[in-house]
Design a protein around this motif. Structure first.
Motif, PDB file in Angstrom:
ATOM      1  N   GLU A   1     115.666-140.156 -48.489  1.00 29.41           N
ATOM      2  CA  GLU A   1     115.668-140.083 -49.945  1.00 29.41           C
ATOM      3  C   GLU A   1     116.842-139.255 -50.472  1.00 29.41           C
ATOM      4  O   GLU A   1     117.207-138.233 -49.904  1.00 29.41           O
ATOM      5  N   VAL A   2     117.406-139.757 -51.557  1.00 31.96           N
ATOM      6  CA  VAL A   2     118.555-139.093 -52.167  1.00 31.96           C
ATOM      7  C   VAL A   2     118.057-137.954 -53.049  1.00 31.96           C
ATOM      8  O   VAL A   2     117.103-138.106 -53.804  1.00 31.96           O
ATOM      9  N   ILE A   3     118.683-136.809 -52.916  1.00 35.16           N
ATOM     10  CA  ILE A   3     118.350-135.674 -53.785  1.00 35.16           C
ATOM     11  C   ILE A   3     119.077-135.905 -55.117  1.00 35.16           C
ATOM     12  O   ILE A   3     120.291-136.100 -55.135  1.00 35.16           O
ATOM     13  N   PRO A   4     118.326-135.918 -56.227  1.00 35.26           N
ATOM     14  CA  PRO A   4     118.976-136.220 -57.509  1.00 35.26           C
ATOM     15  C   PRO A   4     120.250-135.397 -57.725  1.00 35.26           C
ATOM     16  O   PRO A   4     120.266-134.194 -57.468  1.00 35.26           O
ATOM     17  N   GLU A   5     121.234-136.081 -58.210  1.00 42.79           N
ATOM     18  CA  GLU A   5     122.549-135.499 -58.495  1.00 42.79           C
ATOM     19  C   GLU A   5     122.420-134.226 -59.337  1.00 42.79           C
ATOM     20  O   GLU A   5     123.094-133.205 -59.091  1.00 42.79           O
TER      21      GLU A   5
ATOM     22  N   VAL B   1     110.262-133.289 -48.920  1.00 38.11           N
ATOM     23  CA  VAL B   1     111.155-132.315 -49.553  1.00 38.11           C
ATOM     24  C   VAL B   1     110.337-131.251 -50.291  1.00 38.11           C
ATOM     25  O   VAL B   1     109.401-131.584 -51.004  1.00 38.11           O
ATOM     26  N   PHE B   2     110.699-129.986 -50.092  1.00 37.44           N
ATOM     27  CA  PHE B   2     110.145-128.909 -50.921  1.00 37.44           C
ATOM     28  C   PHE B   2     111.294-128.433 -51.792  1.00 37.44           C
ATOM     29  O   PHE B   2     112.251-127.835 -51.307  1.00 37.44           O
ATOM     30  N   ALA B   3     111.229-128.762 -53.072  1.00 39.87           N
ATOM     31  CA  ALA B   3     112.310-128.370 -53.984  1.00 39.87           C
ATOM     32  C   ALA B   3     111.705-127.739 -55.226  1.00 39.87           C
ATOM     33  O   ALA B   3     110.617-128.114 -55.666  1.00 39.87           O
TER      34      ALA B   3
ATOM     35  N   MET C   1     110.158-132.746 -57.437  1.00 32.62           N
ATOM     36  CA  MET C   1     109.823-133.763 -56.435  1.00 32.62           C
ATOM     37  C   MET C   1     108.433-133.493 -55.836  1.00 32.62           C
ATOM     38  O   MET C   1     108.237-133.582 -54.626  1.00 32.62           O
ATOM     39  N   GLY C   2     107.510-133.146 -56.720  1.00 29.47           N
ATOM     40  CA  GLY C   2     106.179-132.707 -56.300  1.00 29.47           C
ATOM     41  C   GLY C   2     105.453-133.676 -55.383  1.00 29.47           C
ATOM     42  O   GLY C   2     104.683-133.259 -54.522  1.00 29.47           O
ATOM     43  N   ASP C   3     105.673-134.990 -55.553  1.00 30.65           N
ATOM     44  CA  ASP C   3     104.951-135.965 -54.733  1.00 30.65           C
ATOM     45  C   ASP C   3     105.693-136.330 -53.460  1.00 30.65           C
ATOM     46  O   ASP C   3     105.207-137.120 -52.661  1.00 30.65           O
TER      47      ASP C   3
ATOM     48  N   THR D   1     120.257-121.828 -63.950  1.00 34.87           N
ATOM     49  CA  THR D   1     119.183-122.495 -63.217  1.00 34.87           C
ATOM     50  C   THR D   1     119.538-122.491 -61.736  1.00 34.87           C
ATOM     51  O   THR D   1     120.676-122.730 -61.351  1.00 34.87           O
ATOM     52  N   LEU D   2     118.532-122.176 -60.951  1.00 38.64           N
ATOM     53  CA  LEU D   2     118.678-122.147 -59.496  1.00 38.64           C
ATOM     54  C   LEU D   2     117.913-123.355 -58.955  1.00 38.64           C
ATOM     55  O   LEU D   2     116.782-123.602 -59.370  1.00 38.64           O
ATOM     56  N   TYR D   3     118.537-124.102 -58.064  1.00 36.33           N
ATOM     57  CA  TYR D   3     117.837-125.210 -57.414  1.00 36.33           C
ATOM     58  C   TYR D   3     117.683-124.880 -55.934  1.00 36.33           C
ATOM     59  O   TYR D   3     118.681-124.630 -55.248  1.00 36.33           O
ATOM     60  N   VAL D   4     116.473-124.862 -55.463  1.00 31.53           N
ATOM     61  CA  VAL D   4     116.208-124.597 -54.046  1.00 31.53           C
ATOM     62  C   VAL D   4     115.652-125.891 -53.453  1.00 31.53           C
ATOM     63  O   VAL D   4     114.656-126.425 -53.945  1.00 31.53           O
ATOM     64  N   ILE D   5     116.322-126.388 -52.423  1.00 33.07           N
ATOM     65  CA  ILE D   5     115.976-127.718 -51.886  1.00 33.07           C
ATOM     66  C   ILE D   5     115.861-127.620 -50.365  1.00 33.07           C
ATOM     67  O   ILE D   5     116.809-127.215 -49.691  1.00 33.07           O
ATOM     68  N   CYS D   6     114.705-127.987 -49.835  1.00 36.39           N
ATOM     69  CA  CYS D   6     114.481-127.838 -48.390  1.00 36.39           C
ATOM     70  C   CYS D   6     113.849-129.082 -47.791  1.00 36.39           C
ATOM     71  O   CYS D   6     112.967-129.696 -48.391  1.00 36.39           O
ATOM     72  N   ASN D   7     114.291-129.407 -46.593  1.00 40.24           N
ATOM     73  CA  ASN D   7     113.640-130.440 -45.790  1.00 40.24           C
ATOM     74  C   ASN D   7     112.742-129.718 -44.792  1.00 40.24           C
ATOM     75  O   ASN D   7     113.216-128.967 -43.947  1.00 40.24           O
TER      76      ASN D   7
END
Ligand code: TEU
Ligand code: CA
Length: 541
Positions: free
Chosen positions: A505-509, A480-482, A474-476, A491-497
Motif C-alpha cells: 500500500e502506498v503511503i499518502p503523499e 501500517v501504524f500511522a 489509516m486506522g483500518d 504537523t508531525l507524521y509518524v508512519i510505521c510498518n
C-alpha cells in the motif's frame, strides 16, 4: 524544550536501571551504585533526563529489593548512603535526576515493624499490617498471593493471619492506620532532602486494599490516601512522580495525573501490555498480539489524556519481556524492529521510558529453568507442573513472559561477561552479547543506540513531541501504524510498518511531504519496507 509553564518531565526521557544487573564494580557478580556512577557518561551521551532506579534499600532480596527492611538505608550489596549521595551528585552534574522506587504497599517480613508486629496483638506495631482472625486451617478467604499460594499466612504467636498480595515475605502495610501513613511521609521526605528528583511508586493502586471484600486495587480510600501523601511530601515541588497502576483505565488515570498536581505527574499503566494473553487468564496464557487492538488501545490513551492528564510511554521494564523478542523480530530484523518500536513510542505524547538495554535492542533469554532466579518464574514453574501442565508448555510461557528476560546483565562490551562483572554474574549473561553490546553500538552510526539517541534529541529540539495532539491515520489498515501530531503551525507524521513483510500500500503523499526527521532506512519509497519507520515534520507558512 517545552513551553515555560510546562513542567520539566513533560519533555523528559526517563531511563530505568535495574541495579543488580547494570554494572558490578567490586566483582561480587551483582551490580551496584558505584557501578552505576561509573556509567553515567554513557547515559549522558544517550541524552536522558532522569534515572528511575529500581530499589536499592536494605532488603533480604526475596523479590530482588521489592521487599524492603529499611527504607532509609542502602543495602550493603549495592553500597552505602555515601555512594547514593555520590550518585545523586554526579548525576546532577550531568543534568540527570535520580528517581527512587518506593515500595509502600508492603514491606519485608524482616522489617523491624513486622518483627514487632508479629510478636503480640497488643504490640504498638501490630496494626501496621493487615491481620484477620481465623484458625490455622481455614484462612479468612480464598484470595491468592501474586507469587504463589494463599494471600494469608498464619502466625501462631498471635493466632491470626496476615495479608500479603505478593510473596509471604512481603506483608501488606495497613494504610488505614494513620501512624503508618506518617512513617511513610517521613521516608519520602528523607529522600527529598537527600536531593532525589522524584519517585516511582510501586503498585500504588493496591495500597487501599479491602481484603474482606476481595478488593486489591482501586479501593475506596485510594485517592484520599494519595492526596494526603502528596500534601505531606512532594506536592508543590518540581519532583516527578509516577504511580505504577495495573488497574488504571483512562478515566482514573485522569484523576491520578490531573494537571492540578493533587496526585501524581503520571501513571504507568499496562493496558497495551496485556494484549497478548488470553482474556481473563494469566500472562502465561499466551495468544498472539492482535495488532489492530494495539493501535486502538494506544490511540485511546493518547486522545483520552490529551490536555487533562499525562501518559507514561513504555514497552519494557524489569517485569516484562524484551520488546524485540515479544512483538518484533529478534533475528533477521532485530535492528529494524527495535528502531520501529522506538519510533512508534517516542513519537507519542507522554514521557518515554527506556529500560536498560532497550537502547541496544537487547533480546529475551530463553534459558533452562535452573538458570532463572526470579521468584515469580520459579513459582509458576512449580505451580503449573503441579497442576498438570506439560513442562514444554510451561517453559514456552516462561521464555515468552518470564521477568528474567529483562534482568540479564547489561551488555557493555565483548569481553567476558559482557563487561558487566569480573566475577560470576548473579544471572547468566545472554550469550548474544558478542554481537549486541554498547561498545559496538556506540561506535556504529546506524546502531539502535544511535537511533534512540537521535529520537531523544528530537524530543528536546521540537516542542511538538511533548505538546502536540494526536490523531490516528489509516486506522483500518492492518499493517501500517500511522498517526499525526499537530501543534501550532506544525504537523508531525509518524508512519510505521509493524511487520517483517514489505508492504504494497502506498503511503499518502500528504503524509510524506514534510522534512524527514528520522527513519530506520537510508532511502524512502512510496511504500514501506520490513519494519520501516519514519517521522516527517511539516511546517505550515
Ligand atoms: O510489580 C507489580 C506487579 O503486579 C507485578 O507482580 C506484576 O504483576 C508481575 O511482575 C507481572 O508478571 C511491582 C514490581 O514492578 C515488581 O517487580 C514487584 O515484584 C511487585 O511490584 C511487588 O513489589
Ligand atoms: Ca557488586
Amino acid at each position: 524544550m517545552a513551553t515555560s509553564k510546562s513542567p520539566w518531565w513533560k519533555s523528559a526521557v526517563i531511563y530505568q536501571i535495574y541495579p543488580r544487573s547494570f554494572q558490578d564494580s567490586n566483582g561480587d557478580g551483582i551490580g551496584d551504585l558505584q557501578g552505576i556512577t561509573s556509567r553515567l557518561d554513557y547515559l549522558a551521551d544517550l541524552g536522558i533526563d532522569a534515572i528511575w532506579l529500581s530499589p536499592v534499600y536494605r532488603s533480604p532480596q526475596d523479590d530482588n529489593g521489592y521487599d524492603i527492611s529499611d527504607y532509609c538505608d542502602i543495602d550493603p550489596m549495592f553500597g552505602t548512603l555515601a555512594d547514593m549521595d555520590t550518585l545523586i551528585g554526579e548525576a546532577r552534574k550531568r543534568n540527570i535526576r535520580i528517581i527512587m522506587d518506593l515500595v509502600l504497599n508492603h514491606s519485608s517480613d524482616e522489617h523491624p515493624w513486622f518483627l514487632e508486629a508479629k510478636k503480640s496483638r497488643d504490640n504498638p506495631f501490630h496494626d501496621y499490617y493487615v491481620w484477620r482472625d481465623g484458625n490455622e486451617d481455614v484462612p479468612p478467604n480464598d484470595m491468592k498471593a501474586c507469587f504463589g499460594g494463599s494471600a494469608w499466612t498464619w502466625v501462631p504467636d498471635v493466632q491470626q493471619y496476615y495479608f500479603h498480595q505478593f510473596s509471604v515475605k512481603q506483608p501488606d502495610l495497613n494504610w488505614d492506620n494513620p501512624k503508618v501513613r506518617e512513617e511513610i511521609y517521613k521516608i519520602i521526605n528523607f529522600w527529598i532532602e537527600r536531593g532525589v528528583g522524584g519517585f516511582r511508586l510501586d503498585v500504588i493502586d493496591q495500597i487501599a486494599k479491602e481484603p474482606d471484600l476481595k478488593i486489591t486495587n482501586n479501593g475506596p480510600m485510594l485517592h484520599a490516601y494519595i492526596r494526603e501523601m502528596n500534601r505531606h511530601t512532594f506536592g508543590g515541588t518540581d519532583l516527578v512522580t509516577v504511580g505504577e497502576a495495573w488497574g488504571a483505565n483512562v478515566d482514573n488515570a485522569k484523576i491520578y495525573s490531573d494537571p492540578s498536581g493533587r496526585e501524581f505527574s503520571m501513571v504507568f499503566q499496562f493496558e497495551h501490555i496485556g494484549l497478548d494473553q488470553i482474556h481473563g487468564k494469566e500472562k502465561w496464557d499466551l495468544k498472539p498480539l492482535d495488532w489492530m487492538e494495539l493501535k486502538k488501545v494506544l490511540s485511546k490513551w493518547q486522545t483520552g489524556l490529551h490536555g487533562c492528564g499525562w501518559n507514561s510511554l513504555f514497552w519494557n521494564n524489569h517485569d516484562l519481556p524484551r520488546i524485540v523478542s515479544r512483538w518484533g523480530d529478534d533475528g533477521k530484523y532485530r535492528e529494524e524492529s527495535a528502531k520501529m518500536f522506538a519510533t512508534l513510542l517516542h513519537g507519542m505524547q507522554g514521557t518515554p521510558y527506556i529500560y536498560q538495554g532497550e537502547e541496544l535492542g537487547m533480546t529475551n533469554a530463553p534459558y533452562d529453568i535452573s538458570d532463572y532466579r526470579d521468584i515469580e518464574t520459579l513459582h509458576i514453574y512449580r505451580d503449573r507442573l503441579a497442576e498438570g501442565y506439560a513442562e514444554e508448555d510451561v517453559m514456552r510461557s516462561i521464555h515468552a513472559k518470564g521477568r528474567d528476560n529483562a534482568r540479564t546483565p547489561m551488555q557493555w562490551d565483548s569481553s567476558e561477561n559482557a563487561g558487566f562483572t569480573v566475577g560470576k554474574p548473579w544471572l547468566k549473561v545472554n550469550p548474544n552479547y558478542l554481537q549486541i553490546n554498547a561498545a559496538e553500538e556506540c561506535n556504529t552510526a546506524d546502531s539502535v543506540f544511535a537511533y534512540y539517541k537521535a529520537l531523544i534529541a528530537l524530543r528536546k529540539k521540537y516542542p511538538i513531541f511533548a505538546e502536540g495532539d494526536y490523531q490516528l491515520l489509516m486506522g483500518d489498515d492492518p499493517d501500517v501504524f500511522a498517526y499525526k501530531r499537530t501543534w501550532k503551525e506544525q504537523t508531525l507524521y509518524v508512519i510505521c510498518n509493524f511487520h517483517a513483510k514489505k508492504l504494497n500500500e502506498v503511503i499518502p503523499e500528504e503524509y510524506r511531504k514534510g522534512t524527514l526527521l528520522i527513519s530506520n532506512y537510508a532511502e524512502q519509497g512510496s511504500s514501506l519496507k520490513p519494519y520501516e519507520a519514519r517521522i516527517y515534520l511539516e511546517q505550515r507558512n
